[in-house]
Each structure stands twice: as structure tokens, then as C-alpha cells.
Design a protein around this motif. Structure first.
Motif, mmCIF file in Angstrom:
data_model
loop_
_atom_site.group_PDB
_atom_site.id
_atom_site.type_symbol
_atom_site.label_atom_id
_atom_site.label_comp_id
_atom_site.label_asym_id
_atom_site.label_seq_id
_atom_site.Cartn_x
_atom_site.Cartn_y
_atom_site.Cartn_z
ATOM 1 N N THR A 41 -28.183 27.110 41.998
ATOM 2 C CA THR A 41 -29.277 28.007 43.305
ATOM 3 C C THR A 41 -29.509 26.589 44.326
ATOM 4 O O THR A 41 -29.759 26.857 45.595
ATOM 5 N N ILE A 42 -29.795 25.667 43.109
ATOM 6 C CA ILE A 42 -30.130 24.528 44.248
ATOM 7 C C ILE A 42 -28.942 23.657 44.856
ATOM 8 O O ILE A 42 -28.880 23.247 45.287
ATOM 9 N N HIS A 43 -27.513 23.460 44.409
ATOM 10 C CA HIS A 43 -26.546 23.525 44.787
ATOM 11 C C HIS A 43 -26.313 24.005 46.206
ATOM 12 O O HIS A 43 -26.287 23.074 46.887
ATOM 13 N N TYR A 45 -28.122 25.743 47.695
ATOM 14 C CA TYR A 45 -28.661 26.556 48.742
ATOM 15 C C TYR A 45 -30.087 25.801 49.098
ATOM 16 O O TYR A 45 -30.923 25.375 50.599
ATOM 17 N N GLN A 46 -30.444 24.820 48.250
ATOM 18 C CA GLN A 46 -31.554 23.803 48.652
ATOM 19 C C GLN A 46 -31.071 22.695 49.636
ATOM 20 O O GLN A 46 -30.068 21.809 49.041
ATOM 21 N N ILE A 47 -31.985 22.192 51.034
ATOM 22 C CA ILE A 47 -31.413 22.172 51.867
ATOM 23 C C ILE A 47 -32.272 20.316 51.129
ATOM 24 O O ILE A 47 -33.400 20.337 51.232
ATOM 25 N N ASN A 48 -31.215 19.136 52.077
ATOM 26 C CA ASN A 48 -31.542 17.433 51.745
ATOM 27 C C ASN A 48 -32.163 18.071 53.567
ATOM 28 O O ASN A 48 -31.943 18.138 54.454
ATOM 29 N N THR A 54 -27.047 21.643 52.426
ATOM 30 C CA THR A 54 -27.064 22.174 51.445
ATOM 31 C C THR A 54 -25.885 20.632 50.664
ATOM 32 O O THR A 54 -25.396 20.563 51.311
ATOM 33 N N HIS A 57 -22.768 22.073 50.693
ATOM 34 C CA HIS A 57 -21.890 21.953 53.105
ATOM 35 C C HIS A 57 -21.503 20.597 52.632
ATOM 36 O O HIS A 57 -20.486 20.654 53.501
ATOM 37 N N THR A 63 -19.912 25.017 55.460
ATOM 38 C CA THR A 63 -21.401 26.594 55.018
ATOM 39 C C THR A 63 -20.602 27.649 54.393
ATOM 40 O O THR A 63 -19.100 28.418 54.542
ATOM 41 N N ILE A 65 -21.586 30.718 51.399
ATOM 42 C CA ILE A 65 -22.582 30.937 51.176
ATOM 43 C C ILE A 65 -22.758 32.788 50.575
ATOM 44 O O ILE A 65 -22.651 33.593 52.414
#
Length: 132
Positions: A41-43, A45-48, A54, A57, A63, A65
Motif C-alpha cells: 500500500t505504501i508503494h 498509494y503514498q505520494i512522494n 507514488t 507511478h 498510474t 491503481i
């Protein structure tokens, strides 16, 4: 990175415990799947903060998802066509969603007989989604 994954594991564990109304013991069989799902989920969905993308991405350049279920959610999955069963038997069975395989978009489902990979899954009504 370790602290982010630990925080995500904790959040997923507390969310699942709230939904199934039961405490997860340290030897529960869902733990390896929960840890893998937390990292995934971090890989995905978490936005840099630097580039607004992400990690998935940034790697792929697009993207991707897929629609997802929640960890431990009860789903219907379609049986394989290669497995022989009588015409009067159901084509769909119940299982618990454990995650997905990113590059193949297959879902990982826990069943009474073990763990299987399936593409075809179907949601259940909200009041029957979780079952300890």
C-alpha cells in the motif's frame, strides 16, 4: 522506511481488528499477508512530496491503481475452469482477500483448502464483508 511500514502495519491491524471485532493474536496466520499488504500500500498509494507521484507511478511512468478490497474482507471468487465439479455445484466460493499481485492483477484469496490466485472476485454486502 521501517517506521513508515511499521506505522502502516499498525494502522491496518487496528482497522482489521475493528472490523472483525476481535483482537489479532501474534501467531495469527494473517500476519505475513498483513505485512506484505502494508508495504504494497505504501508503494502503490503514498505520494512522494518531491515529485507528487507514488513509487509505482515513478517506476512505470503511469498510474495503475487497480480497484482493491480491504485486507481480510470476505469475497466470492470464481473457481478454476480446469477443476472438475458437478454442474449443480456453485461456480463461486467464499474466501478472504489477502492482497493482489501487482504485475498480473491477480487477487490472493485465502480458502479453507489453502491460498489461491484468482482474477474474478465479487464483493459482498456491507453487513457480511467481515467474519472473524
Amino acid at each position: 522506511a521501517i517506521e513508515r511500514v511499521e506505522g502502516q502495519i499498525r494502522a491496518l491491524k487496528l482497522d482489521l481488528e475493528d472490523k472483525i471485532k476481535t483482537k489479532l493474536e501474534n501467531n495469527h496466520p494473517i500476519w505475513p499477508w498483513l505485512i506484505q499488504h502494508a508495504a504494497q500500500t505504501i508503494h502503490m498509494y503514498q505520494i512522494n512530496r518531491k515529485d507528487g507521484l507514488t513509487a509505482a507511478h515513478s517506476i512505470r511512468g503511469r498510474t495503475s491503481i487497480p480497484p482493491r478490497a480491504n485486507l481480510g474482507e470476505k469475497k466470492l471468487y470464481k473457481r478454476m475452469k480446469t477443476v472438475k465439479f458437478h454442474k449443480t455445484e456453485a461456480k463461486w466460493r467464499y474466501g478472504l482477500w489477502l492482497g493482489n499481485i501487482e504485475h498480473t492483477s491477480e487477487n490472493i484469496i485465502s480458502t479453507h483448502d489453502g491460498v489461491v490466485k484468482r482474477r474474478a472476485i465479487s464483493p459482498l454486502q456491507d453487513d457480511t464483508k467481515y467474519d472473524a
